[in-house]
Design an enzyme around this catalytic site. Structure first.
Site, PDB file in Angstrom:
ATOM      1  N   HIS A 112       0.703  -1.165  -0.011  1.00 10.37           N
ATOM      2  CA  HIS A 112      -0.172   0.089  -0.147  1.00 10.37           C
ATOM      3  C   HIS A 112       0.811   1.209   0.166  1.00 10.37           C
ATOM      4  O   HIS A 112       0.773   2.050  -1.107  1.00 10.37           O
ATOM      5  CB  HIS A 112      -0.703   0.063   1.140  1.00 10.37           C
ATOM      6  CG  HIS A 112      -1.737   1.220   1.295  1.00 10.37           C
ATOM      7  ND1 HIS A 112      -3.055   1.010   1.092  1.00 10.37           N
ATOM      8  CD2 HIS A 112      -1.620   2.420   1.696  1.00 10.37           C
ATOM      9  CE1 HIS A 112      -3.634   2.234   1.296  1.00 10.37           C
ATOM     10  NE2 HIS A 112      -2.755   3.057   1.721  1.00 10.37           N
ATOM     11  N   GLU A 113       1.851   1.181   0.903  1.00  4.95           N
ATOM     12  CA  GLU A 113       2.872   2.309   1.170  1.00  4.95           C
ATOM     13  C   GLU A 113       3.641   2.555  -0.150  1.00  4.95           C
ATOM     14  O   GLU A 113       4.001   3.782  -0.657  1.00  4.95           O
ATOM     15  CB  GLU A 113       3.722   2.334   2.231  1.00  4.95           C
ATOM     16  CG  GLU A 113       2.679   2.333   3.490  1.00  4.95           C
ATOM     17  CD  GLU A 113       1.536   3.622   3.524  1.00  4.95           C
ATOM     18  OE1 GLU A 113       1.894   4.514   3.053  1.00  4.95           O
ATOM     19  OE2 GLU A 113       0.525   3.100   4.238  1.00  4.95           O
ATOM     20  N   HIS A 116       2.027   4.488  -3.135  1.00  6.60           N
ATOM     21  CA  HIS A 116       2.123   6.022  -2.701  1.00  6.60           C
ATOM     22  C   HIS A 116       3.405   6.247  -3.305  1.00  6.60           C
ATOM     23  O   HIS A 116       3.453   7.417  -3.678  1.00  6.60           O
ATOM     24  CB  HIS A 116       1.847   6.232  -1.105  1.00  6.60           C
ATOM     25  CG  HIS A 116       0.633   6.169  -0.565  1.00  6.60           C
ATOM     26  ND1 HIS A 116      -0.299   7.056  -1.046  1.00  6.60           N
ATOM     27  CD2 HIS A 116      -0.013   5.373   0.249  1.00  6.60           C
ATOM     28  CE1 HIS A 116      -1.436   6.897  -0.573  1.00  6.60           C
ATOM     29  NE2 HIS A 116      -1.393   5.947   0.439  1.00  6.60           N
TER      30      HIS A 116
END
Length: 129
Positions: A112-113, A116
């Site tokens: 998820h990160e 980003h």
């Protein structure tokens, strides 16, 4: 000199509102991810500087997750698929390089990160689940 990276990494961990964060969420152009709590495979926080994915689980081992994101409207949940495990090479905040395999929640949070860092949000995965 990793001094500024160490200082920023500590600020990142101290300011976390969740169990995972990427520097880019603070509008800092740095390839740094911090994981803590259930999202960290360690007893304490894990900081990954300049992470690089070396290997990932086969497609048939991908797992469904329901995710939220602090940069999106509250209440928005997205069902998506994530790798069951990822092997990542990175440095820590002091510049020491290491390779580790993340599984389960730490693998999901890292992906998820990592998204980003690449400018990808969970809504960009919405049609994959």
């Amino acid at each position: 000199d990793f001094g500024p990276v160490e200082q920023f990494s500590q600020m990142l961990v101290d300011g976390m509102e969740s169990t995972a964060i990427a520097a880019t969420q603070y509008h800092v152009n740095a390839q740094i991810i911090a994981l803590r709590g259930a999202s960290s495979p360690l007893p304490g926080p894990l900081v990954l500087v300049n992470p690089r994915v070396l290997a990932r689980s086969p497609e048939e081992q991908m797992r469904p997750w329901r995710e939220v994101c602090l940069v999106l409207p509250p209440g928005l949940e997205v069902d998506l698929l994530r790798d069951a495990w990822v092997t990542v090479e990175s440095a820590d905040s002091a510049g020491r390089r290491s390779t580790r395999t993340l599984r389960g929640e730490p693998a999901r949070a890292f992906q998820h990160e990592y998204d980003h860092l690449r400018g990808v949000l969970i809504v960009d995965h919405a049609d994959l689940a």
